[in-house]
Motif scaffolding. Structure first.
Motif, PDB file in Angstrom:
ATOM      1  N   ASP A   1      73.126  31.524  25.740  1.00  9.37           N
ATOM      2  CA  ASP A   1      73.548  32.932  25.674  1.00  9.37           C
ATOM      3  C   ASP A   1      74.557  33.259  26.772  1.00  9.37           C
ATOM      4  OD1 ASP A   1      71.857  33.402  23.520  1.00  9.37           O
ATOM      5  OD2 ASP A   1      70.169  33.894  24.824  1.00  9.37           O
ATOM      6  N   GLY A   2      75.446  32.329  27.032  1.00  8.71           N
ATOM      7  CA  GLY A   2      76.505  32.534  28.007  1.00  8.71           C
ATOM      8  C   GLY A   2      76.105  32.300  29.444  1.00  8.71           C
ATOM      9  N   ALA A   3      74.821  32.046  29.705  1.00 10.23           N
ATOM     10  CA  ALA A   3      74.350  31.844  31.079  1.00 10.23           C
ATOM     11  C   ALA A   3      74.142  30.358  31.336  1.00 10.23           C
ATOM     12  CB  ALA A   3      73.048  32.601  31.303  1.00 10.23           C
ATOM     13  N   ALA A   4      74.699  29.882  32.438  1.00 10.18           N
ATOM     14  CA  ALA A   4      74.562  28.474  32.789  1.00 10.18           C
ATOM     15  C   ALA A   4      73.196  28.205  33.389  1.00 10.18           C
ATOM     16  CB  ALA A   4      75.650  28.059  33.774  1.00 10.18           C
ATOM     17  N   SER A   5      72.640  27.077  33.041  1.00 10.85           N
ATOM     18  CA  SER A   5      71.369  26.630  33.613  1.00 10.85           C
ATOM     19  C   SER A   5      71.523  26.392  35.102  1.00 10.85           C
ATOM     20  CB  SER A   5      70.923  25.344  32.924  1.00 10.85           C
ATOM     21  OG  SER A   5      69.879  24.730  33.633  1.00 10.85           O
ATOM     22  N   GLU A   6      70.444  26.598  35.846  1.00 12.91           N
ATOM     23  CA  GLU A   6      70.426  26.253  37.264  1.00 12.91           C
ATOM     24  C   GLU A   6      70.052  24.779  37.465  1.00 12.91           C
ATOM     25  OE1 GLU A   6      71.170  28.077  40.035  1.00 12.91           O
ATOM     26  OE2 GLU A   6      71.978  29.536  38.600  1.00 12.91           O
ATOM     27  N   SER A   7      69.641  24.125  36.398  1.00 11.18           N
ATOM     28  CA  SER A   7      69.131  22.765  36.488  1.00 11.18           C
ATOM     29  C   SER A   7      70.270  21.746  36.531  1.00 11.18           C
ATOM     30  CB  SER A   7      68.235  22.466  35.286  1.00 11.18           C
ATOM     31  OG  SER A   7      67.894  21.107  35.222  1.00 11.18           O
ATOM     32  N   VAL A   8      70.121  20.781  37.434  1.00  8.46           N
ATOM     33  CA  VAL A   8      71.034  19.646  37.525  1.00  8.46           C
ATOM     34  C   VAL A   8      70.201  18.387  37.339  1.00  8.46           C
ATOM     35  CG1 VAL A   8      72.507  18.308  39.075  1.00  8.46           C
ATOM     36  CG2 VAL A   8      72.686  20.800  39.007  1.00  8.46           C
ATOM     37  N   SER A   9      70.663  17.463  36.500  1.00  7.74           N
ATOM     38  CA  SER A   9      69.859  16.283  36.203  1.00  7.74           C
ATOM     39  C   SER A   9      70.691  15.006  36.252  1.00  7.74           C
ATOM     40  CB  SER A   9      69.209  16.410  34.820  1.00  7.74           C
ATOM     41  OG  SER A   9      70.180  16.309  33.803  1.00  7.74           O
ATOM     42  N   GLU A  10      70.009  13.920  36.499  1.00  4.94           N
ATOM     43  CA  GLU A  10      70.650  12.612  36.470  1.00  4.94           C
ATOM     44  C   GLU A  10      71.178  12.260  35.081  1.00  4.94           C
ATOM     45  OE1 GLU A  10      68.204  10.310  40.060  1.00  4.94           O
ATOM     46  OE2 GLU A  10      67.899   9.744  37.965  1.00  4.94           O
ATOM     47  N   PRO A  11      70.388  12.443  33.982  1.00  2.28           N
ATOM     48  CA  PRO A  11      70.919  12.037  32.672  1.00  2.28           C
ATOM     49  C   PRO A  11      72.242  12.708  32.330  1.00  2.28           C
ATOM     50  CG  PRO A  11      68.556  12.358  32.515  1.00  2.28           C
ATOM     51  CD  PRO A  11      68.965  12.844  33.878  1.00  2.28           C
ATOM     52  N   THR A  12      72.324  14.025  32.516  1.00  2.00           N
ATOM     53  CA  THR A  12      73.551  14.748  32.176  1.00  2.00           C
ATOM     54  C   THR A  12      74.730  14.238  33.005  1.00  2.00           C
ATOM     55  OG1 THR A  12      72.383  16.749  31.486  1.00  2.00           O
ATOM     56  CG2 THR A  12      74.654  17.012  32.247  1.00  2.00           C
ATOM     57  N   ASN A  13      74.547  14.087  34.287  1.00  2.00           N
ATOM     58  CA  ASN A  13      75.667  13.751  35.160  1.00  2.00           C
ATOM     59  C   ASN A  13      76.017  12.271  35.133  1.00  2.00           C
ATOM     60  OD1 ASN A  13      76.664  16.247  36.785  1.00  2.00           O
ATOM     61  ND2 ASN A  13      74.441  16.495  36.554  1.00  2.00           N
ATOM     62  N   ALA A  14      75.061  11.409  34.803  1.00  2.00           N
ATOM     63  CA  ALA A  14      75.404  10.004  34.591  1.00  2.00           C
ATOM     64  C   ALA A  14      76.294   9.869  33.363  1.00  2.00           C
ATOM     65  CB  ALA A  14      74.136   9.172  34.436  1.00  2.00           C
ATOM     66  N   LEU A  15      75.968  10.602  32.299  1.00  2.00           N
ATOM     67  CA  LEU A  15      76.830  10.585  31.113  1.00  2.00           C
ATOM     68  C   LEU A  15      78.217  11.121  31.446  1.00  2.00           C
ATOM     69  CD1 LEU A  15      74.334  11.882  28.389  1.00  2.00           C
ATOM     70  CD2 LEU A  15      75.410   9.616  28.437  1.00  2.00           C
ATOM     71  N   ALA A  16      78.280  12.155  32.273  1.00  2.00           N
ATOM     72  CA  ALA A  16      79.579  12.731  32.627  1.00  2.00           C
ATOM     73  C   ALA A  16      80.443  11.718  33.376  1.00  2.00           C
ATOM     74  CB  ALA A  16      79.383  13.991  33.462  1.00  2.00           C
ATOM     75  N   ILE A  17      79.847  10.989  34.314  1.00  2.00           N
ATOM     76  CA  ILE A  17      80.611   9.971  35.045  1.00  2.00           C
ATOM     77  C   ILE A  17      81.136   8.913  34.088  1.00  2.00           C
ATOM     78  CG2 ILE A  17      80.391   8.071  36.696  1.00  2.00           C
ATOM     79  CD1 ILE A  17      78.422   9.860  38.259  1.00  2.00           C
ATOM     80  N   LEU A  18      80.294   8.471  33.166  1.00  2.00           N
ATOM     81  CA  LEU A  18      80.699   7.400  32.256  1.00  2.00           C
ATOM     82  C   LEU A  18      81.738   7.848  31.247  1.00  2.00           C
ATOM     83  CD1 LEU A  18      77.367   5.524  31.375  1.00  2.00           C
ATOM     84  CD2 LEU A  18      79.266   4.704  32.760  1.00  2.00           C
ATOM     85  N   LEU A  19      81.629   9.086  30.764  1.00  2.00           N
ATOM     86  CA  LEU A  19      82.399   9.482  29.587  1.00  2.00           C
ATOM     87  C   LEU A  19      83.529  10.467  29.873  1.00  2.00           C
ATOM     88  CD1 LEU A  19      79.357   9.954  27.181  1.00  2.00           C
ATOM     89  CD2 LEU A  19      80.897   7.988  27.305  1.00  2.00           C
ATOM     90  N   LEU A  20      83.535  11.082  31.075  1.00  2.00           N
ATOM     91  CA  LEU A  20      84.552  12.106  31.344  1.00  2.00           C
ATOM     92  C   LEU A  20      85.522  11.745  32.457  1.00  2.00           C
ATOM     93  CD1 LEU A  20      82.762  15.596  31.239  1.00  2.00           C
ATOM     94  CD2 LEU A  20      84.168  14.535  29.478  1.00  2.00           C
ATOM     95  N   HIS A  21      85.084  10.952  33.411  1.00  2.00           N
ATOM     96  CA  HIS A  21      85.860  10.840  34.645  1.00  2.00           C
ATOM     97  C   HIS A  21      86.125   9.393  35.039  1.00  2.00           C
ATOM     98  CE1 HIS A  21      85.438  15.110  35.302  1.00  2.00           C
ATOM     99  NE2 HIS A  21      84.123  15.022  35.185  1.00  2.00           N
ATOM    100  N   GLU A  22      87.249   9.209  35.689  1.00  2.00           N
ATOM    101  CA  GLU A  22      87.523   7.942  36.344  1.00  2.00           C
ATOM    102  C   GLU A  22      86.786   7.922  37.683  1.00  2.00           C
ATOM    103  OE1 GLU A  22      89.066   5.457  34.882  1.00  2.00           O
ATOM    104  OE2 GLU A  22      89.286   6.771  33.140  1.00  2.00           O
ATOM    105  N   ALA A  23      86.529   6.715  38.176  1.00  2.00           N
ATOM    106  CA  ALA A  23      85.711   6.578  39.381  1.00  2.00           C
ATOM    107  C   ALA A  23      86.298   7.308  40.580  1.00  2.00           C
ATOM    108  CB  ALA A  23      85.512   5.100  39.703  1.00  2.00           C
ATOM    109  N   GLY A  24      87.621   7.346  40.669  1.00  2.00           N
ATOM    110  CA  GLY A  24      88.243   7.948  41.847  1.00  2.00           C
ATOM    111  C   GLY A  24      88.433   9.446  41.761  1.00  2.00           C
ATOM    112  N   GLU A  25      88.107  10.075  40.639  1.00  2.00           N
ATOM    113  CA  GLU A  25      88.308  11.515  40.515  1.00  2.00           C
ATOM    114  C   GLU A  25      87.374  12.275  41.454  1.00  2.00           C
ATOM    115  OE1 GLU A  25      88.487  13.311  36.633  1.00  2.00           O
ATOM    116  OE2 GLU A  25      89.111  11.410  35.724  1.00  2.00           O
ATOM    117  N   GLU A  26      87.840  13.419  41.912  1.00  2.00           N
ATOM    118  CA  GLU A  26      87.073  14.228  42.850  1.00  2.00           C
ATOM    119  C   GLU A  26      85.719  14.643  42.251  1.00  2.00           C
ATOM    120  OE1 GLU A  26      85.728  16.353  46.106  1.00  2.00           O
ATOM    121  OE2 GLU A  26      87.256  14.782  45.901  1.00  2.00           O
ATOM    122  N   ARG A  27      85.721  15.032  40.984  1.00  2.00           N
ATOM    123  CA  ARG A  27      84.453  15.451  40.387  1.00  2.00           C
ATOM    124  C   ARG A  27      83.451  14.288  40.327  1.00  2.00           C
ATOM    125  NH1 ARG A  27      85.187  19.742  35.343  1.00  2.00           N
ATOM    126  NH2 ARG A  27      86.159  21.412  36.580  1.00  2.00           N
TER     127      ARG A  27
END
Length: 812
Positions: A607-633
């Motif tokens: 409903d337009g509100a971002a979760s406060e939760s941060v998790s390993e599964p979500t962010n591991a996928l982000a590293i693998l699928l969205l970003h190069e290793a040297g990117e700031e994010r």
């Protein structure tokens, strides 16, 4: 030619029965072939005369639901292999060793469930058998199942027995007093048995008979080593249909004491006082899969109940009314040293807890063991390491993988024994590094594809007649992406063209839930991504609907994979569409789901509100699928989510299921050493608990506030990913061509002194080792078989042995 519109030539995989071969069953239960008796155990016999000089003998067999086949009283095999009845697999057994000149008999104990399970889809009570003999001069003789076969119900099995759980068939309650001695032998008189009722194989619920494309399972023996626990309980008798309730109620107040008694020539259980029973727990020494085998002597009517456990809780085999009741019962007939064996219910267990009900006199348990069953592998990887803890983690990972490799990649070898797509995807990747065998992966992809419904969604597990859960969308996306992994690791490009239209159809289903940004929103069904640390610890916030970040990352992965498939298949329209949509989804994830304050991607947007939760599964996928290793994010995610620092707030860890993704993400960041730390810490807990397997979750037993205890699976191969880390993390191994024909290797020794591994490939194995030279360098030695080549530490290397000095590890 666009394979969305034309199919590749059909493979000749049909299994053709002889004209006279029929589907048979006991006539009183199939008057019109649509009745559904429950737990229907039946005996079948056919005598035939074999000529002298038989040079080959094959048996083709199938049953709905199970069969155990013998020839001349000698056990030959069990089945069938799990399959969709619309493409029914037929087993083929080598029977040459069992045929003799003159009169022979083929005998079958068959079981029809009368309901679907998590491993089978029932149709009708059915047995089909065909014995084919070939003589030295080429003469062929076929003995088909037809109305000449004799049959009768198997009175020794209690049809009122409850089910093990919704995924499996019945508990076996076997009263050996009602068994027919010698019924499997040629000389047995079956003149009083009924003639089987037959039905043709063509116009039947099984309209595509196919050859079995995986090998028969290997069988062996595992014997109990010691008596580990003894105890007594107060009996609470009930009807056989409530045996699970009875044993659970009795176990609550059971008094148990730990021991370590040798079995020797047998364990004597003295007569139990009226109203009580004796509990004796046998320890196999390791978790093994198979059929219980007992040798026991006791009075007629004495009862031996068996309860199976991977792990014990306070000396007791845990049971659950809702999810797992692994129990069997044997009633003795009073003869000396009875040989008893479960017919169809196979278990994976370390402990066999026997409850002996013998008020009339002593019972002697001469032997407890399993007839083991495992998928046969021609060769397996080897691993040696100076780090003893890491070597043991490899061992439990490999053992669990083997336990769960049966007639499919199974989620667990004990509780469910089901073929789930999400589990199977990672098991396949793990197994490519462990054995290189691709057949179970191909079967997984084909059978999940066979489950696809008209809208395009696939079932999360299949074959499945259980129907207790909706589909899991993330598992459908895993199915799509797994085709590319099949091609990459096996080198076989023949599967994708046949299934390309189904892949397109599945992605079309997802497109209906894309919002204006292209992100999936409010996707229905079971929103499973990962267990996280639950039930004790934090879990990812991915169950509330809305825009789930991990699901969208998996969607982007599947779209990108589909663009690659379309390119290889020459489907230019699909390639352009999927490449465009994949880029659109990735861009939207970066823009909408990144929390700059947290330095990580949030788990969801509701409903337009971002979760406060941060998790390993979500962010591991982000590293693998969205970003190069040297990117700031990518670097910020590493510091916020994976560094182990508590700064920034809690992070929901991934479960063993997501450790392959987490390990790969850390390796991509250049943090292999950190991945190794997590493996040592998390998998080390299994070792510290004395486990020889990897678990479904990081904890096994879960105590509720009311004192109740629930438990998870203790043999879950989705967590066997440390095997992959050895190759990808420490040796930096990446396949560049199918089946590792070309590969890249860029090691990170992770400060280990000595490590060596072999990688099985089609033409042999790739042997690799790292040995410390001094504080800052290692010697890397790689042996490459003929026909393979590698780019090792930046150097091109052909077949042969190569030794290269590697500088200090990358570290974090």
């Amino acid at each position: 030619m666009n394979s969305r519109f034309t199919a590749p030539p059909a493979r000749d995989a049909s299994a053709v029965w002889s004209n006279g071969t029929k589907i048979i069953w006991f006539p009183d239960e199939v008057e019109t072939h649509f009745e559904q008796p429950k737990n229907a155990f039946c005996l079948f016999r056919k005598t035939f005369e074999a000529p002298a000089g038989v040079s080959a003998a094959r048996v083709r067999a199938f049953a709905d639901s199970r069969y155990r086949l013998s020839i001349n009283g000698t056990y030959v095999g069990r089945g069938p292999c799990r399959s969709d009845p619309r493409r029914q697999v037929v087993d083929e057994l080598d029977a040459a060793a069992y045929i003799r000149p003159g009169i022979n008999v083929v005998s079958v104990l068959a079981l029809h469930y009368g309901y679907g399970t998590g491993q089978s889809i029932h149709r009708i009570p059915a047995l089909v058998v065909e014995v084919e003999l070939t003589t030295a001069d080429g003469e062929r003789l076929v003995i088909p199942s037809d109305e000449s076969w004799k049959c009768r119900p198997a009175a020794a099995y209690d049809r009122s027995a409850p089910r093990v759980n919704g995924c499996q068939g019945p508990i076996e309650i076997f009263d050996s007093r009602a068994e027919l001695p010698g019924w499997e032998r040629p000389e047995f008189d079956d003149s009083g048995w009924a003639a089987a009722k037959g039905r043709g194989t063509k116009l039947s619920p099984f309209w595509n008979w196919t050859k079995r494309e995986i090998p028969p399972l290997e069988e062996g023996e595992a014997a109990a080593k010691v008596v580990a626990w003894r105890g007594t309980l107060s009996e609470r008798p009930g009807p056989p249909s409530r045996l699970h309730h009875q044993i659970m109620e009795e176990s609550v107040d059971a008094e148990m004491a730990e021991t370590s008694e040798p079995i020797g020539d047998g364990v004597v259980v003295e007569a139990s006082r009226r109203g009580t029973a004796t509990v004796v727990t046998f320890d196999l020494g390791s978790t093994e899969p198979g059929y219980l085998r007992l040798r026991a002597t006791g009075a007629e009517g004495d009862i031996v109940d068996a309860v199976y456990a991977e792990r014990l809780w306070c000396g007791k085999a845990p049971l659950s009314l809702t999810s797992n009741r692994p129990i069997d019962r044997f009633i003795l007939n009073g003869t000396t040293a009875q040989e008893l064996e479960t017919a169809f219910a196979w278990r994976a267990c370390r402990y066999v807890q026997l409850i002996v009900r013998n008020p009339g006199g002593p019972v002697t348990i001469h032997r407890v063991g399993l007839r083991t069953r495992t998928y046969p592998l021609e060769r397996t990887a080897e691993f040696h390491c100076s780090d003893e803890r890491l070597r043991r983690i490899w061992d439990i990972s490999a053992h669990t993988l083997r336990l769960c490799m049966q007639d499919g990649f199974l989620d667990s070898s004990s509780r469910e024994q089901q073929q789930w797509m999400g589990d199977g995807r990672w098991q396949a990747v793990i197994n490519y590094h462990y054995s290189g065998d691709a057949r179970l992966h191909r079967k997984l992809l084909e059978q999940i594809g066979q489950s696809q419904d008209p809208s395009g969604m696939t079932k999360a597990r299949y074959p499945d007649g259980h129907h207790n859960y909706p589909p899991i969308p993330s598992f459908c996306l895993a199915w799509i992406s797994s085709f590319g992994e099949y091609e990459l690791y096996s080198g076989d490009g023949s599967l994708l063209p046949a299934w390309w239209p189904n892949v397109v159809h599945a992605l079309r289903w997802f497109s209906a839930y894309a919002n204006e940004d292209g992100l999936l929103e409010d996707v229905p069904y079971w929103p499973f991504i990962d267990w996280g640390e639950g039930p004790e610890g934090p879990v990812p916030d991915d169950q509330r609907g809305g825009v789930v970040t991990a699901l969208n990352l998996q969607y982007a992965e599947a779209l990108g994979a589909a663009a690659g498939y379309a390119s290889r298949l020459g489907d230019e329209e699909a390639e352009a569409h999927y490449a465009r949509e994949a880029a659109r989804v990735r861009t939207a994830i970066r823009a909408v789901l990144w929390d700059d304050r947290q330095g990580a991607y949030v788990d969801c947007l509701v409903d337009g509100a971002a979760s406060e939760s941060v998790s390993e599964p979500t962010n591991a996928l982000a590293i693998l699928l969205l970003h190069e290793a040297g990117e700031e994010r990518a670097r910020r995610i590493g510091r916020r989510v994976f560094s182990g620092s508590a700064a920034g707030g809690a992070v929901a860890a991934g479960s063993p299921y997501f450790m392959l993704v987490i390990g790969r993400a850390l390796v991509k960041l250049g943090w292999a050493a950190r991945a190794l730390e997590l493996i040592r810490e998390r998998y080390g807990a299994f070792l510290d608990a004395g486990s020889d397997t990897t678990w479904e979750r990081w904890t096994l037993f879960h105590e509720g506030s009311d004192g109740s205890v629930s438990y998870s699976s203790a043999s879950h191969a989705w967590g066997a990913s440390p095997i992959v880390f050895i190759y990808e993390g420490i040796f930096g191994l990446t396949p560049l061509e199918g089946g590792f024909r070309r590969f890249a290797m860029d090691p990170d020794p992770c400060n280990l002194d000595d490590v060596r591994a072999t990688l099985p490939v089609a033409e042999g194995e790739i042997d690799m080792s790292l040995e410390r030279i001094d504080a800052e360098s290692w010697s890397l030695a790689v042996s490459i078989p003929p026909g393979y080549s590698g780019r090792i530490a930046g150097r091109h290397c052909e077949a042969g042995r190569h030794t290269i000095t590697i500088a200090k590890e990358k570290g974090t």
